[in-house]
Structure formats: structure tokens, C-alpha cells
Design a protein around this motif. Structure first.
Motif, PDB file in Angstrom:
ATOM      1  N   ILE A   1       0.822  -1.202   0.000  1.00  0.00           N
ATOM      2  CA  ILE A   1       0.000   0.000   0.000  1.00  0.00           C
ATOM      3  C   ILE A   1       0.864   1.264   0.000  1.00  0.00           C
ATOM      4  O   ILE A   1       0.543   2.252  -0.661  1.00  0.00           O
ATOM      5  CB  ILE A   1      -0.979   0.007   1.202  1.00  0.00           C
TER       6      ILE A   1
ATOM      7  N   ALA B   1       0.739   4.093  -2.886  1.00  0.00           N
ATOM      8  CA  ALA B   1       0.503   5.503  -2.565  1.00  0.00           C
ATOM      9  C   ALA B   1       1.576   6.389  -3.172  1.00  0.00           C
ATOM     10  O   ALA B   1       1.283   7.478  -3.692  1.00  0.00           O
ATOM     11  CB  ALA B   1       0.444   5.688  -1.045  1.00  0.00           C
TER      12      ALA B   1
ATOM     13  N   HIS C   1       0.984   6.730  -6.945  1.00  0.00           N
ATOM     14  CA  HIS C   1      -0.101   7.670  -7.244  1.00  0.00           C
ATOM     15  C   HIS C   1       0.289   9.104  -6.915  1.00  0.00           C
ATOM     16  O   HIS C   1      -0.134  10.046  -7.597  1.00  0.00           O
ATOM     17  CB  HIS C   1      -1.361   7.275  -6.472  1.00  0.00           C
TER      18      HIS C   1
ATOM     19  N   ILE D   1      -7.615   7.499  -6.195  1.00  0.00           N
ATOM     20  CA  ILE D   1      -8.468   6.434  -5.639  1.00  0.00           C
ATOM     21  C   ILE D   1      -9.833   6.456  -6.318  1.00  0.00           C
ATOM     22  O   ILE D   1     -10.392   5.414  -6.684  1.00  0.00           O
ATOM     23  CB  ILE D   1      -8.622   6.595  -4.116  1.00  0.00           C
TER      24      ILE D   1
ATOM     25  N   ASP E   1      -9.575   5.077  -9.809  1.00  0.00           N
ATOM     26  CA  ASP E   1      -9.526   3.606  -9.739  1.00  0.00           C
ATOM     27  C   ASP E   1     -10.922   3.032  -9.516  1.00  0.00           C
ATOM     28  O   ASP E   1     -11.300   2.016 -10.107  1.00  0.00           O
ATOM     29  CB  ASP E   1      -8.628   3.160  -8.585  1.00  0.00           C
TER      30      ASP E   1
ATOM     31  N   THR F   1      -4.149  -1.267  -8.253  1.00  0.00           N
ATOM     32  CA  THR F   1      -5.201  -0.292  -7.977  1.00  0.00           C
ATOM     33  C   THR F   1      -5.724  -0.497  -6.566  1.00  0.00           C
ATOM     34  O   THR F   1      -5.508  -1.543  -5.942  1.00  0.00           O
ATOM     35  CB  THR F   1      -6.379  -0.445  -8.954  1.00  0.00           C
ATOM     36  N   TYR F   2      -6.449   0.494  -6.064  1.00  0.00           N
ATOM     37  CA  TYR F   2      -7.063   0.367  -4.740  1.00  0.00           C
ATOM     38  C   TYR F   2      -8.166  -0.686  -4.718  1.00  0.00           C
ATOM     39  O   TYR F   2      -8.229  -1.485  -3.765  1.00  0.00           O
ATOM     40  CB  TYR F   2      -7.560   1.726  -4.266  1.00  0.00           C
TER      41      TYR F   2
ATOM     42  N   THR G   1     -12.340   0.321  -0.867  1.00  0.00           N
ATOM     43  CA  THR G   1     -11.848   1.510  -1.569  1.00  0.00           C
ATOM     44  C   THR G   1     -12.712   2.727  -1.250  1.00  0.00           C
ATOM     45  O   THR G   1     -12.199   3.838  -1.056  1.00  0.00           O
ATOM     46  CB  THR G   1     -11.820   1.257  -3.087  1.00  0.00           C
TER      47      THR G   1
ATOM     48  N   ARG H   1     -11.715   3.933   2.175  1.00  0.00           N
ATOM     49  CA  ARG H   1     -10.425   4.638   2.130  1.00  0.00           C
ATOM     50  C   ARG H   1     -10.578   5.994   1.466  1.00  0.00           C
ATOM     51  O   ARG H   1      -9.958   6.977   1.890  1.00  0.00           O
ATOM     52  CB  ARG H   1      -9.403   3.773   1.379  1.00  0.00           C
TER      53      ARG H   1
END
Length: 303
Positions: free
Chosen positions: A176, A180, A183, A225, A228, A253-254, A263, A266
Motif C-alpha cells: 500500500i 501511494a 499515485h 483512488i 480507480d 489499484t485500490y 476503496t 479509504r
């Protein structure tokens, strides 16, 4: 606490006012700047294909928060970011990259003009963005700061690095923290710059600038996010491009890591952090950041 419906309406009004002004500035893409007719058509084709103009709008929102109406020089510098963003989309769609045939509901640049001319159209928009920054009627210190910041955001420590990581990570499972970072570079870097550019031109004090850039970074992460999420929940007609490509190309992807509901959870948390950055800044300065807060209404999360 301002109602979210009011914030959404405020964003719509801001867009209605400034998207036409951004588009009018972009109409300067004529033979004075581009000295080859086919190249000019290819560059203008993608710039005029539409889009939300989100990045220049963010810059103008910072300017309006601290000042009033932008000058012509500030509009030119602001619109330079849209030129660079459009270049990134053209290159991202190329057969050697994502090989997309649809962008904003229209054939992609390489489908229309061929891969070679599309590559050159992207190259032209990238370099012209910096020429516009240098020609914009702004203090020389601001021009230099903008060129330096955009070079960093768009280059091998920013967006290009994120694209490279995206390509090299296909069929690999990222942690993760790694996702991050990808992205933050691929998508977040230009959104960070959009707010930074507004801070530079508005001469925002350093302490306030730090908080605004924290907002920008959270907004940028939320944007990716959300993108995605839309890839797996929206239709091609809604997005103007092919959906479900991320999974088919084994991209990180998330939704791939957390599922759709995870997702959404988040995304809500990250948007909340972006909003909190502005709320905390407002309490410290006594200044209103409602216009910037309205940008968080962009994220429409379907339950």
C-alpha cells in the motif's frame, strides 16, 4: 459547517465562470506558437477535446481565495498547466503505453493522427507549457518559481517517475505504501503543483502554503483512488474512455487491494483528511477556504 450541497453548487458556479476563461486562453494555440499545420491540428485536437480543467481551476481557486480576479498573465500561466496535462494524456494513450483508443468520448490522438504525430503533439504541448510560463506577464521571480516547480512535478522525480513505476509494476503486487507513492507521483504531482502555482502567484505566506499543499496532496490521492473506483463501477459512456482496463492489464489499484467497499471507505477517509487540512488552516488564520473546500464535492461516492 457548510452543507455539501452548497459546496457542490459553489464549485459548479466557479466552473461556469472560469472554464470558459481557461478555454478562451487556450484558443491562443495558433500559428504564432506552432509552426507546422498538421502538428498544430494534432495539438489543438486534444486540447479542445474537453476535460474538466480541474488543475487550472485549482490554481485559480487559490488565487481567488487570496486575491480577486486573475490577470491575463496569471490566466496564461495557469492554462500552461493544462497544456502539459494534455501532453501527458496523449502520451499515456499511445500504443507503447496504455494503447487506449478513446479519450473524453473521442478517438485518441494517435488514432486520429498516427503514433508519430501524436508523440510530437505531446512533445509540443510539453515544451510550449514552459514557453507560456516564460511569456506570461508575471514578475520574473514568479516565472522562475513556476518553471522550477512544474519541471519538478512533471519530470523524473514526479509524474514521469510515477508513469515509469506504473509500467514496471504491472503483474507485480505493490504494498500500500508503494502504491501511494506511485499515485503521489503519477497523478498527485500535477495537482500538488496546481495548488503550489496558486500559492506562488498569490504570494501566500510560507506557513499557510504548507497547509494548502497538505490539502493538495490529500486531494491528489483521493483523485486517483476515485479514478480507480470509477474504472470498475462506471460505464465507458459515463467516463468517455474504456473501463475495466486496470484489471485486464494487471495494474495495481485500490479496488484490487481493498475491493470496492474497502476503496470507498479509504476514499472517504482521504477526502476527510483533505477537508480537515483546510478546516484547521481556517481556524488558525480566520480566513475562508470554502472555495477550495468545494473541490472535495467532486468525489461522488455511490453507496
Amino acid at each position: 459547517m457548510v452543507k455539501k450541497s452548497n459546496l457542490k453548487q459553489q464549485l459548479k458556479q466557479f466552473e461556469a465562470t472560469y472554464v470558459p476563461r481557461i478555454n478562451q486562453t487556450l484558443q491562443q494555440l495558433n500559428h504564432d506558437w506552432i509552426d507546422q499545420p498538421i502538428l498544430q491540428r494534432a495539438m489543438i485536437y486534444s486540447v479542445n477535446a474537453g476535460g474538466k480543467r480541474l488543475r487550472p481551476l485549482l490554481t485559480l481557486a487559490v488565487l481567488q481565495t487570496y486575491h480577486d480576479q486573475p490577470t491575463d498573465g496569471q490566466l496564461m500561466a495557469t492554462s500552461a498547466l493544462e497544456l502539459l496535462h494534455t501532453y501527458s494524456l496523449i502520451h499515456d494513450d499511445l500504443p507503447a503505453m496504455d494503447n487506449d483508443e478513446l479519450r473524453r468520448g473521442l478517438p485518441t490522438n494517435h488514432v486520429k493522427f498516427g503514433a508519430g504525430m501524436a508523440t510530437l503533439a505531446g512533445d509540443g504541448l510539453l515544451t510550449l507549457a514552459f514557453e507560456w510560463l516564460c511569456h506570461a506577464d508575471l514578475p520574473a521571480t514568479q516565472q522562475l518559481a513556476l518553471v522550477s516547480a512544474l519541471s519538478h512535478a512533471a519530470g523524473p522525480a514526479g509524474m514521469v517517475a510515477g508513469q515509469a513505476q506504473d509500467i514496471s509494476s504491472e503483474h507485480l503486487q505493490l504494498k500500500i505504501e508503494e502504491l501511494a507513492k506511485l499515485h503521489r507521483q503519477k497523478t498527485g504531482a500535477l495537482l500538488h503543483y496546481a495548488v503550489e502555482a496558486g500559492c506562488i502567484m498569490a504570494e501566500v505566506p510560507a506557513t499557510e502554503r504548507v497547509a494548502l499543499l497538505q490539502f493538495a496532496d490529500q486531494f491528489g490521492l483521493a483523485y486517483q483512488i476515485y479514478d480507480d473506483l470509477l474504472d470498475v463501477t462506471a460505464t465507458a459512456a459515463e467516463l468517455g474512455k474504456k473501463t475495466h482496463k486496470d484489471a485486464s492489464e494487471a495494474k495495481n489499484t485500490y479496488p484490487g487491494l481493498f475491493g470496492i467497499e474497502g476503496t470507498k471507505t479509504r476514499l472517504k477517509a482521504v477526502v476527510g483528511q483533505a477537508e480537515q487540512s483546510l478546516t484547521d488552516l481556517a481556524s488558525k488564520t480566520g480566513h475562508s477556504y470554502q472555495l477550495l473546500l468545494s473541490f472535495c464535492s467532486y468525489f461522488q461516492i455511490k453507496e
